[in-house]
Write a protein that holds these residues in place. Structure first.
Motif, PDB file in Angstrom:
ATOM      1  N   ARG A  14       0.862  -1.191   0.000  1.00 15.57           N
ATOM      2  CA  ARG A  14       0.000   0.000   0.000  1.00 15.57           C
ATOM      3  C   ARG A  14       0.894   1.235   0.000  1.00 15.57           C
ATOM      4  NH1 ARG A  14      -5.194  -1.504   2.546  1.00 15.57           N
ATOM      5  NH2 ARG A  14      -5.000  -3.544   3.531  1.00 15.57           N
ATOM      6  N   THR A  28      -4.666  -1.988  -1.389  1.00 13.83           N
ATOM      7  CA  THR A  28      -3.446  -2.708  -1.732  1.00 13.83           C
ATOM      8  C   THR A  28      -3.261  -2.690  -3.249  1.00 13.83           C
ATOM      9  OG1 THR A  28      -4.573  -4.825  -1.979  1.00 13.83           O
ATOM     10  CG2 THR A  28      -3.773  -4.254   0.239  1.00 13.83           C
ATOM     11  N   GLN A  49      -6.197  -2.521  -6.034  1.00 15.10           N
ATOM     12  CA  GLN A  49      -6.343  -1.612  -7.178  1.00 15.10           C
ATOM     13  C   GLN A  49      -6.784  -2.381  -8.421  1.00 15.10           C
ATOM     14  OE1 GLN A  49      -5.882   1.720  -7.644  1.00 15.10           O
ATOM     15  NE2 GLN A  49      -5.112   2.325  -5.623  1.00 15.10           N
ATOM     16  N   ASN A 106     -11.867   3.194  -0.703  1.00 14.81           N
ATOM     17  CA  ASN A 106     -10.446   2.932  -0.493  1.00 14.81           C
ATOM     18  C   ASN A 106     -10.183   1.575   0.144  1.00 14.81           C
ATOM     19  OD1 ASN A 106      -9.599   5.277  -1.642  1.00 14.81           O
ATOM     20  ND2 ASN A 106      -9.456   6.417   0.254  1.00 14.81           N
ATOM     21  N   TYR A 128       2.481   2.993  -7.229  1.00 14.55           N
ATOM     22  CA  TYR A 128       2.779   1.942  -6.248  1.00 14.55           C
ATOM     23  C   TYR A 128       4.121   1.294  -6.586  1.00 14.55           C
ATOM     24  CZ  TYR A 128      -1.892   1.595  -4.004  1.00 14.55           C
ATOM     25  OH  TYR A 128      -3.027   1.817  -3.278  1.00 14.55           O
TER      26      TYR A 128
END
Length: 218
Positions: free
Chosen positions: A42, A49, A53, A95, A178
């Motif tokens: 994350r 995570t 996504q 989220n 990420y």
């Protein structure tokens, strides 16, 4: 564009199916740099995570598909909705990754494995290709949607298609960040080249030399 075109055929792929194939490839190119163990990473404690996504993007495709076409054989609860865009309860806790809200063994596995999450993404894209590809361009671009509180009255299935693709691209971009946070090198989605190298070449004024863009894929 020939708005009388019917369902996809091998000789003449449906325009929307071609675009879906492109965006599937873009998404997978961004995922290439991840290791399967990065699934639970994350950017902040409150963020989804990496696997979340991917699952969120995939489930959203099924939300748009059922909203347009009704119940179909998908992997997420989004595929079992009736046509229309009235129920937006799926956005609650946006989220929080789907794998944290869904007890399905398959989704739980996808929350631990980016490979499995990518498989579910591909299944959603396959469903999108089948459902859009079965409609004529005239149906998709000319017939207004039934009244809905979230889209303007002039919206058609083609407008929803573009929002669906844009939402997928948004989460693809999030995944690239990420990756950078993990010290990985994501590729620019459109070429077989690392983002960092592409940016360095742009900053130096060099030609990218990246070859044929994926947009040319049939």
């Amino acid at each position: 564009m020939d708005t009388s075109q019917t369902a996809e055929s091998p000789a003449q792929p449906h325009p929307f199916v071609r675009k879906l194939r492109m965006h599937r490839e873009f998404f997978h190119r961004t995922l290439e740099c991840f290791r399967d163990e990065d699934a639970s990473s994350r950017v902040t404690p409150a963020a989804m995570t990496a696997a979340g996504q991917v699952l969120h993007a995939a489930a959203a495709i099924e939300f748009f598909l059922s909203g347009l076409f009704g119940v179909f054989e998908g992997w997420s609860p989004m595929s079992q909705r009736q046509p229309g865009f009235v129920d937006m309860s799926w956005t609650e806790g946006a989220n929080i990754g789907l794998e944290e809200r869904n007890t399905s063994p398959e989704v739980q596995e996808a929350g631990r494995s980016l490979k499995k999450a990518a498989e579910l993404f591909d299944r959603s894209m396959d469903s999108a290709s089948a459902l859009f590809g079965a409609r004529t361009m005239e149906e998709l671009v000319q017939v207004p949607l039934p009244p809905t509180p979230i889209f303007p009255p002039w919206f058609t299935a083609a407008h929803v298609f573009e929002i669906m693709i844009d939402h997928t691209a948004h989460h693809r971009g999030a995944l690239a960040q990420y990756a950078r946070g993990l010290g990985l090198e994501p590729k620019i989605p459109y070429f077989d080249m690392a983002e960092a190298r592409h940016e360095a070449m742009l900053m130096s004024g060099q030609e990218s030399g990246a070859g044929t863009p994926v947009a040319a894929v049939k």
